[in-house]
Design a protein around this motif. Structure first.
Motif, short mmCIF file in Angstrom:
data_model
loop_
_atom_site.label_atom_id
_atom_site.label_comp_id
_atom_site.label_asym_id
_atom_site.label_seq_id
_atom_site.Cartn_x
_atom_site.Cartn_y
_atom_site.Cartn_z
N SER A 60 0.86 -1.19 -0.17
CA SER A 60 0.05 -0.22 -0.16
C SER A 60 0.42 1.33 0.43
CB SER A 60 -0.87 0.16 1.25
OG SER A 60 -0.25 0.19 2.67
N LEU A 61 2.30 1.09 0.49
CA LEU A 61 2.74 2.16 0.35
C LEU A 61 3.83 2.75 -0.60
CD1 LEU A 61 4.91 1.38 3.79
CD2 LEU A 61 2.94 2.10 3.28
N GLU A 62 4.54 3.79 -1.44
CA GLU A 62 4.99 4.78 -2.23
C GLU A 62 3.75 4.75 -3.16
OE1 GLU A 62 7.86 5.84 -2.17
OE2 GLU A 62 8.19 5.68 0.01
N GLY A 63 2.57 4.78 -3.39
CA GLY A 63 1.77 4.93 -4.16
C GLY A 63 1.12 3.71 -4.52
N GLY A 64 0.76 2.89 -3.96
CA GLY A 64 -0.13 1.98 -3.42
C GLY A 64 -0.14 0.69 -4.72
N THR A 65 -0.86 0.26 -4.55
CA THR A 65 -1.61 -0.93 -6.00
C THR A 65 -2.41 -0.83 -6.03
OG1 THR A 65 0.74 -2.43 -4.73
CG2 THR A 65 -0.41 -3.82 -6.25
N THR A 66 -2.57 -0.75 -7.01
CA THR A 66 -4.10 -0.89 -7.77
C THR A 66 -4.13 -1.51 -9.38
OG1 THR A 66 -3.17 0.83 -9.00
CG2 THR A 66 -4.15 1.95 -7.73
N GLY A 67 -3.35 -1.99 -9.30
CA GLY A 67 -3.70 -3.72 -10.31
C GLY A 67 -3.86 -2.23 -11.91
N GLY A 68 -5.12 -3.37 -12.46
CA GLY A 68 -5.98 -3.36 -13.93
C GLY A 68 -6.78 -1.85 -13.30
N ALA A 69 -6.52 -1.14 -12.07
CA ALA A 69 -7.85 0.05 -12.29
C ALA A 69 -7.39 1.27 -13.30
CB ALA A 69 -7.36 0.54 -10.59
N GLY A 70 -8.70 1.23 -13.43
CA GLY A 70 -8.36 2.18 -14.53
C GLY A 70 -8.62 1.10 -16.25
N VAL A 358 -14.93 6.01 -9.02
CA VAL A 358 -14.97 6.90 -9.60
C VAL A 358 -14.88 8.65 -8.52
CG1 VAL A 358 -15.92 8.75 -11.33
CG2 VAL A 358 -16.53 5.82 -11.21
N PRO A 359 -13.91 9.21 -8.80
CA PRO A 359 -13.09 9.12 -9.34
C PRO A 359 -11.77 8.06 -8.68
CG PRO A 359 -12.60 11.64 -8.06
CD PRO A 359 -14.69 10.68 -7.64
N GLY A 360 -10.93 8.11 -9.48
CA GLY A 360 -10.04 7.36 -8.98
C GLY A 360 -9.02 6.30 -10.23
N ASP A 361 -10.12 4.77 -9.69
CA ASP A 361 -9.13 4.97 -11.43
C ASP A 361 -10.09 5.01 -12.74
OD1 ASP A 361 -9.35 2.55 -8.72
OD2 ASP A 361 -10.47 0.99 -9.59
N TYR A 362 -11.06 6.13 -12.59
CA TYR A 362 -12.08 6.16 -13.55
C TYR A 362 -12.32 7.89 -13.26
CZ TYR A 362 -11.39 1.34 -14.86
OH TYR A 362 -11.69 0.00 -15.14
N PRO A 363 -11.89 8.60 -14.31
CA PRO A 363 -12.45 10.31 -14.04
C PRO A 363 -14.00 10.23 -14.56
CG PRO A 363 -11.24 9.77 -16.67
CD PRO A 363 -11.28 8.53 -15.63
N THR A 364 -14.53 9.49 -14.94
CA THR A 364 -15.66 9.89 -14.92
C THR A 364 -17.18 8.76 -14.45
OG1 THR A 364 -15.80 9.28 -17.17
CG2 THR A 364 -15.28 11.91 -16.20
N VAL A 365 -17.69 9.22 -14.63
CA VAL A 365 -19.21 7.60 -14.45
C VAL A 365 -19.10 7.04 -16.08
CG1 VAL A 365 -21.50 7.10 -13.79
CG2 VAL A 365 -20.07 8.91 -12.94
N GLN A 366 -19.41 7.56 -17.55
CA GLN A 366 -19.21 6.95 -18.57
C GLN A 366 -18.09 6.19 -18.11
OE1 GLN A 366 -22.21 7.54 -20.50
NE2 GLN A 366 -20.86 5.28 -20.91
N ALA A 367 -17.18 6.79 -18.21
CA ALA A 367 -15.54 5.62 -18.32
C ALA A 367 -15.33 4.81 -17.65
CB ALA A 367 -14.33 7.07 -18.01
N ALA A 368 -16.33 4.49 -16.75
CA ALA A 368 -16.19 3.68 -15.62
C ALA A 368 -17.64 2.42 -16.17
CB ALA A 368 -16.66 3.91 -14.48
#
Length: 669
Positions: A60-70, A358-368
């Motif tokens: 979880s440190l140094e920017g964390g681990t998000t995998g394929g999010a986005g 949203v936001p985080g993994d995706y910038p907009t609802v539609q993008a998600a």
């Protein structure tokens, strides 16, 4: 790339973060900004055990681990698809459904950066194959898989093979969680050559010789968290940690190793080389050499349970303090066998509901929404942080099983809003029409929305357009469920429709709020509004301020709109609002609207003759009725058809919703 670890001192006992099974706390009810009732509160905590979809510990440190999010969400059922998406340059969330048998025996599947590989429930398996993370790979999550059976019968030591379950060399930010490893030749999990920021949690390591090794380097760089794992019938490397800068092991359960009579190579945890290891609140049952350390290494052990253990119990050096780097919570050592046996390995609730943020993994609802694959067969939950999302959202017909969930304290905290009217010109000619005006248009089926506000804030007074219908939401999908939602608009606020006149589509609105003035509940879908507040807005008239409903139900469908156990309020003068009128789109005579107000409170604003004609069609030819309405706007007269008790028995919530598939969202509360 070099990564520098910045330690962070936490004062007192570290706060609870790591246990993913913690459920959300209840919040106090409050009045919403839109005037809707006190039901506008945070979602209730889930009844089933749930797991965090973000890592804890060093990962979880140094920017964390998000995998394929986005990235896109894909489901794979064969080796070729798994290999293609796992090795792709772009991010992917890869759902593994069913058992995939790798060919040839021991085949290696390369996993590139920015990937999440997750088994769907307990079904996802990789048989006789290996997941391999090459040098430089980063930001990878591997969860909820069974990886098994690459061991050759009779070759227990695996001296001449290198068929690992998961192998990684010189990687960073990796989370290995809730997997099951069994009968792998060579190692079940090998974390090698200066890999950094790794967390290994809630896995089951079973039936193996060389189980879990870390090191193969002269450098001292690796930072790793190892918690809540089961080691059962495993002989050695449980784990063996060589030259790790920081190794934090807690709440692990080691039991019943194979070949316990081997005096040297049957052991539990080993701090090797110059490793600094901290072991906390683990449970060792019948383990030979439960924890040991080289003279050059350091090992601190505290709070563990030792049951029938023998051999080395080494402790020396100061090692480090894990709480200096991240928060965590220790379970009692005595409870570890129960917790780990029950909650380690693949879980049926993981992978079946993919969370997108949203936001985080995706910038907009539609993008998600766009990240959900066409024809998806698993629930995808789009979790929206509090805020206002000024955008139009479309869930197309080929996207199903999508949930939109607000995460604020109140449904008014999370708003999706736009300001298009039906008469607004479209690029390329023509006007938007009702579909184009909708802030949110749901064509997909099995869509769920909770704890949100949908609004169309088109300003009628500021514009002169040929059409001023401005929808907050339009639906044409089947089995669409709204819970604790507000719909804000004026004319045509909520349209529940079907793909064609003779098609059935069902919508259930519960514990929600709807406001508008003209035809603000309309369409031909079978629609139930239960336990909700409906506000009829005044247009400033002293005679006619509008119409609550405008159904266009297909003639052969007995069920249109049911408004039950709800309350209608209004700021309009007494006797100036209609309950509804019959809408015949395009003058189609086969649209015979059906509306029933049942067990619902009506305000003084409702006319004594509350139904009226529309576009030359008489309301008396429609199917309009009341049953046990009450309040100052309720009455029984010749202009207000009433159902008898016998008739009302055929027009209950279940009759409207069950269809041929037994859909029953109303039974969930």
């Amino acid at each position: 790339m070099t990564h520098t670890l910045h330690s962070k001192r936490l004062h007192g006992r570290a706060v609870p973060l790591v246990l993913a099974g913690l459920v959300a706390a209840l919040v106090t009810p409050a009045q919403a900004a839109d005037g809707s009732p006190a039901a506008d509160t945070a979602p209730a905590p889930p009844t089933a055990h749930t797991w965090s979809d973000t890592p804890h510990g060093f990962a979880s440190l140094e920017g964390g681990t998000t995998g394929g999010a986005g990235g896109k969400v894909v489901t794979v059922t064969d080796q070729a698809s798994l290999a293609r998406y796992a090795a792709a340059a772009e991010p992917y969330i890869i759902r593994v459904a069913g058992s995939i048998k790798a060919e040839p025996f021991g085949a290696e599947i390369t996993v590139a950066s920015d990937k999440t590989i997750v088994g769907v429930g307990t079904s996802g398996e990789l048989v006789q194959g290996e997941l391999n993370l090459k040098p430089g790979t980063h930001n990878v999550i591997i969860r909820n898989l069974t990886i098994r059976d690459s061991a050759v019968e009779g070759n227990w030591d695996c001296k001449d093979t290198d068929f690992d379950g998961i192998q990684m060399d010189t990687v960073h930010h990796v989370w290995i969680d809730h997997n099951r490893f069994s009968r792998i030749c060579d190692g079940q999990l090998d974390i090698r050559k200066d890999s950094e920021y790794v967390t290994v949690s809630y896995n089951r390591f079973e039936n193996n010789n060389k189980t879990f090794g870390l090191g193969w380097t002269t450098e001292v760089k690796t930072q790793i968290t190892i918690d809540h794992n089961l080691f059962a019938q495993t002989k050695q490397r449980n784990p063996s940690v060589d030259n790790a800068a920081y190794a934090h092991l807690y709440n692990n359960y080691l039991k019943a190793p194979l070949d316990a009579a081997d005096p040297v190579w049957t052991y539990g945890n080993w701090s090797r080389g110059r490793t600094k290891m901290v072991i906390e609140n683990s449970y060792y049952d019948g383990v030979q050499h439960p924890y040991q350390a080289d003279a050059t290494a350091e090992l601190v052990q505290r709070g563990s349970v030792l049951k029938d253990t023998t051999g080395r119990h080494d402790e020396w050096g100061a090692a480090f303090e894990p709480g200096d780097f991240y928060p965590y919570r220790l379970d009692k050592a005595a409870s570890v066998p129960r917790i780990v046996e029950r909650h380690s390995g693949p879980q049926r609730t993981i992978g079946t509901d993919t969370a997108l943020h949203v936001p985080g993994d995706y910038p907009t609802v539609q993008a998600a929404v766009d990240a959900v694959p066409a024809g998806n067969d698993g629930r995808v939950t789009v979790r929206l942080a509090p805020g206002t999302y000024r955008e139009k959202v479309r869930i197309p017909r080929d996207r199903s099983h999508i949930a939109l969930v607000g995460t604020g304290k109140r449904r008014s905290d999370t708003r999706i809003v736009f300001d298009t009217a039906s008469g607004e010109p479209k690029p390329g000619g023509g006007t938007q029409g009702s579909s184009g005006s909708a802030t949110v248009f749901i064509e997909g089926s099995d869509v769920y929305a909770r704890h949100l506000t949908f609004a169309n804030d088109f300003d009628e007074a500021a514009h002169e357009l040929p059409g001023e219908q401005a929808l907050a939401v339009k639906t044409t999908g089947d089995r669409v469920h709204f819970e604790d939602v507000a719909f804000l608009g004026n004319q045509d606020t909520l349209m529940t429709d079907t793909p064609a006149l003779d098609r059935i589509a069902r919508v259930y609105v519960h514990d929600s709020y709807v406001e508008g003035d003209v035809d603000f509940l309309y369409g031909r879908a079978t629609t139930v509004i239960e336990d909700s507040l409906i506000k009829a807005l005044s247009r400033g008239s002293d005679s006619n301020n509008g119409y609550i409903t405008a159904p266009s139900t297909w003639k052969d469908n007995p069920y249109g709109f049911l408004i039950t156990d709800s309350k209608v309020v209004s700021d309009a003068p007494a006797g100036t609002f209609h309950l509804g009128r019959p809408w015949h789109p395009g003058g189609n005579p086969d649209a015979i609207g059906q509306v029933l107000f049942r067990d619902t409170e009506l305000p003084a604003a409702i006319k004594s003759a509350p139904w009226t004609d529309m576009s030359g069609f008489s309301w008396r030819d429609a199917r309009f009725a009341e049953y046990r309405t009450y309040g100052p706007g309720a009455a029984v007269n010749a202009d207000r058809p009433q159902l008898t008790d016998a008739q009302a028995a055929d027009f209950e919530v279940d009759d409207y919703l069950r269809g041929t598939d037994g859909w029953a969202p109303h039974r969930d509360h």
